[in-house]
Design a protein around this motif. Structure first.
Motif, short mmCIF file in Angstrom:
data_model
loop_
_atom_site.label_atom_id
_atom_site.label_comp_id
_atom_site.label_asym_id
_atom_site.label_seq_id
_atom_site.Cartn_x
_atom_site.Cartn_y
_atom_site.Cartn_z
N UNK A 252 0.84 -1.19 0.00
CA UNK A 252 0.00 0.00 0.00
C UNK A 252 0.88 1.24 0.00
N UNK A 253 0.53 2.18 -0.89
CA UNK A 253 1.37 3.39 -0.99
C UNK A 253 0.51 4.57 -1.40
N UNK A 254 0.24 5.43 -0.43
CA UNK A 254 -0.46 6.69 -0.69
C UNK A 254 -0.32 7.54 0.57
N UNK A 255 -1.14 8.58 0.71
CA UNK A 255 -0.99 9.50 1.84
C UNK A 255 -1.30 8.83 3.18
N UNK A 256 -2.03 7.71 3.16
CA UNK A 256 -2.34 7.01 4.42
C UNK A 256 -1.31 5.94 4.77
N UNK A 257 -0.55 5.47 3.78
CA UNK A 257 0.40 4.37 3.97
C UNK A 257 1.72 4.71 3.28
N UNK A 258 2.67 5.19 4.05
CA UNK A 258 3.91 5.63 3.40
C UNK A 258 5.16 5.35 4.20
N UNK A 259 5.03 4.78 5.39
CA UNK A 259 6.19 4.62 6.25
C UNK A 259 6.87 3.27 6.01
N UNK A 260 7.79 3.27 5.05
CA UNK A 260 8.60 2.09 4.75
C UNK A 260 10.05 2.53 4.72
N UNK A 261 10.91 1.84 5.47
CA UNK A 261 12.32 2.20 5.45
C UNK A 261 12.93 1.90 4.08
N UNK A 262 13.69 2.84 3.52
CA UNK A 262 14.31 2.59 2.21
C UNK A 262 15.20 1.35 2.20
N UNK A 263 15.92 1.09 3.30
CA UNK A 263 16.82 -0.07 3.30
C UNK A 263 16.05 -1.38 3.29
N UNK A 264 14.82 -1.37 3.84
CA UNK A 264 14.01 -2.59 3.83
C UNK A 264 13.55 -2.89 2.41
N UNK A 265 13.04 -1.88 1.72
CA UNK A 265 12.62 -2.09 0.34
C UNK A 265 13.79 -2.50 -0.54
N UNK A 266 14.94 -1.85 -0.35
CA UNK A 266 16.13 -2.21 -1.14
C UNK A 266 16.53 -3.65 -0.88
N UNK A 267 16.44 -4.09 0.38
CA UNK A 267 16.78 -5.46 0.71
C UNK A 267 15.84 -6.46 0.08
N UNK A 268 14.55 -6.16 0.08
CA UNK A 268 13.59 -7.05 -0.57
C UNK A 268 13.88 -7.17 -2.06
N UNK A 269 14.17 -6.04 -2.68
CA UNK A 269 14.47 -6.09 -4.13
C UNK A 269 15.73 -6.90 -4.38
N UNK A 270 16.71 -6.76 -3.50
CA UNK A 270 17.96 -7.52 -3.67
C UNK A 270 17.72 -9.02 -3.56
N UNK A 271 16.69 -9.41 -2.82
CA UNK A 271 16.33 -10.82 -2.69
C UNK A 271 15.48 -11.30 -3.86
N UNK A 272 15.19 -10.40 -4.80
CA UNK A 272 14.44 -10.79 -5.99
C UNK A 272 12.96 -10.49 -5.93
N UNK A 273 12.50 -9.81 -4.87
CA UNK A 273 11.08 -9.51 -4.76
C UNK A 273 10.71 -8.35 -5.67
N UNK A 274 9.53 -8.43 -6.23
CA UNK A 274 8.94 -7.34 -7.02
C UNK A 274 7.92 -6.63 -6.16
N UNK A 275 8.09 -5.32 -5.97
CA UNK A 275 7.17 -4.54 -5.16
C UNK A 275 6.13 -3.89 -6.06
N UNK A 276 4.85 -4.16 -5.79
CA UNK A 276 3.76 -3.69 -6.64
C UNK A 276 2.88 -2.75 -5.81
N UNK A 277 2.97 -1.44 -6.02
CA UNK A 277 2.20 -0.51 -5.21
C UNK A 277 0.73 -0.47 -5.58
N UNK A 278 -0.11 -0.19 -4.58
CA UNK A 278 -1.53 0.07 -4.83
C UNK A 278 -2.00 1.09 -3.80
#
Length: 440
Positions: A252-278
């Motif tokens: 979830x990504x909008x004005x109500x849901x935005x608190x994600x640490x950049x290093x966490x998202x970067x780590x997920x992507x490094x593990x091969x995960x695809x992040x799909x915002x809605x």
């Protein structure tokens, strides 16, 4: 690694660190430098402002919650793509929690670990030469670090500046600049800190105004000269903060849901995960193509009516949760519950996937590091895994419901382990924001 680094810190919160950091970042970027920002401690909001000021990613550095390998990786990535790193401290320079040497969460730990000198921002309102005594105390308190100079803030007049500068001259500390007391330089705030970068009106005009004010009041050449080399040993393998909840992660990504640490998202992507915002606020359900869903923290309490009316989002989330894991952090946890009471005392029905009920009308600040042991297998790991993280919220639990806990949680101050959060089937959540798998 060629980038030089400087940590902007202060003796206490409210001294103007963020304003001056953003002004320096933007002013140096406008000079043509490749600038990267980093933020000490658990903060979601400031890195987004750093990214806007520098047109480059920012991230957090947390000496308490992050293993050394992750600190090295984040800093090395930033320094390897920049000419200069302007990092921002949190709270007072030495403020931290009980922990092993160098791992207390204090900004000074990061300065020592990275080898970065400190530019000390001192709010001189209500004092003059005495500010020199405060700065002297900071210079002497921790021999691991070096304070390279001071930036005087909230200076009332030219005479005031001269007197405060005389105090710094007496202790041999260079004055890098002096900013006047100017209300127009203050960024708008709300209950969890600054209004988020994406919601700040005329953000780039504000950043340009900060840059111009800082460039006029601060010797930028002296700031550049004060920065020190970033000299870290190379990391041998990718350090990922948290396991990826899925291969295709609906987030979830909008004005109500935005608190994600950049290093966490970067780590997920490094593990091969695809992040799909809605966007739940746009009444979008989690995409069916995803195999897990993540509801971050944010400000659902400010949008509770819209979320309660978002029937496609809530229905789609319930359908998703029948077969795939869903996890909510803080605000996301509140939305997974039965109801959310807003600031006016109005109760709004939420997803009902967890039985917890929360309130923003009955407020109490909860703030601090948390260490969690997972109670069962789930999106963040296996039962018994240990995580470090943080809580910062004003909402309260008015009814915990009947669900078993997500984790057993304690803090660095010796609190007894206590159940936290909720889990039901494939759904879990808590007020705990995970930062990294705990290694100490």
């Amino acid at each position: 690694m060629t980038a030089r680094g400087l940590l902007v810190a202060a003796p206490r919160s409210g001294s103007g660190k963020t304003t001056i950091t953003l002004g320096l970042q933007r002013a140096l970027a406008r000079r043509g430098f490749r600038v990267r920002g980093l933020k000490c401690g658990p903060d979601y909001i400031d890195p987004a402002f750093h990214a806007a000021a520098t047109a480059a990613p920012s991230a957090n550095l947390d000496s308490y919650a992050m293993p050394d390998a992750l600190l090295r990786q984040i800093a090395s990535e930033a320094a390897g793509t920049a000419d200069i790193v302007i990092a921002e401290g949190s709270m007072g320079l030495f403020d931290g929690v009980p922990g092993p040497d160098g791992h207390t969460g204090a900004s000074a730990d990061i300065a020592a670990f990275m080898g970065w000198p400190v530019a000390l921002v001192v709010d001189v309102s209500g004092q003059a030469q005495t500010a020199g005594a405060v700065a002297l105390g900071c210079m002497a308190y921790d021999r691991r670090i070096r304070i390279a100079g001071v930036i005087l803030n909230k200076v009332a007049s030219e005479r005031h500046r001269r007197l405060a500068a005389a105090g710094m001259e007496k202790i041999g500390l260079p004055v890098l600049g002096a900013l006047p007391r100017e209300a127009s330089l203050i960024l708008p705030e709300r209950h969890l800190g600054l209004v988020q970068a994406g919601e700040t009106e005329d953000l780039h005009q504000r950043l340009d105004a900060l840059a111009e004010a800082v460039a006029a009041a601060v010797d930028l050449d002296a700031v550049i000269a004060a920065a020190g080399a970033t000299d870290l040993p190379a990391y041998e393998r990718m350090a990922t903060a948290l396991p990826a909840p899925g291969k295709r992660l609906a987030i979830a990504r909008d004005a109500a849901f935005s608190f994600v640490y950049p290093h966490v998202e970067a780590g997920w992507r490094a593990l091969g995960a695809k992040l799909v915002p809605f966007s739940p606020l746009a009444d979008e359900p989690p995409p069916e193509s995803c195999d897990a869903c993540w509801l971050p923290g944010g400000y659902p309490e400010l949008h509770a009516g819209r979320l309660a009316a978002a029937s496609r989002f809530l229905g789609g989330l319930r359908d998703f949760a029948r077969t795939r894991p869903v996890h909510g952090e803080c605000g996301g946890y509140m939305v997974l519950g039965r109801s959310l009471i807003d600031a006016d005392g109005v109760r709004h029905a939420m997803a009902g996937l967890l039985s917890v009920e929360t309130s923003f009308a009955r407020r109490r600040m909860n703030l601090g590091y948390r260490n969690a042991v997972l109670a069962s297998d789930g999106a963040l790991g296996r039962a018994g895994d240990r995580l470090s993280g943080h809580e910062f919220h004003y909402a309260t639990v008015v009814s915990p419901g009947e669900d078993p806990p997500f984790a057993m949680v304690t803090d660095p101050h010796g609190a007894a382990p206590a159940p936290a959060g909720s889990r039901s089937g494939l759904v879990s959540g808590s007020f705990f924001h995970a930062i990294a798998v705990r290694d100490r």
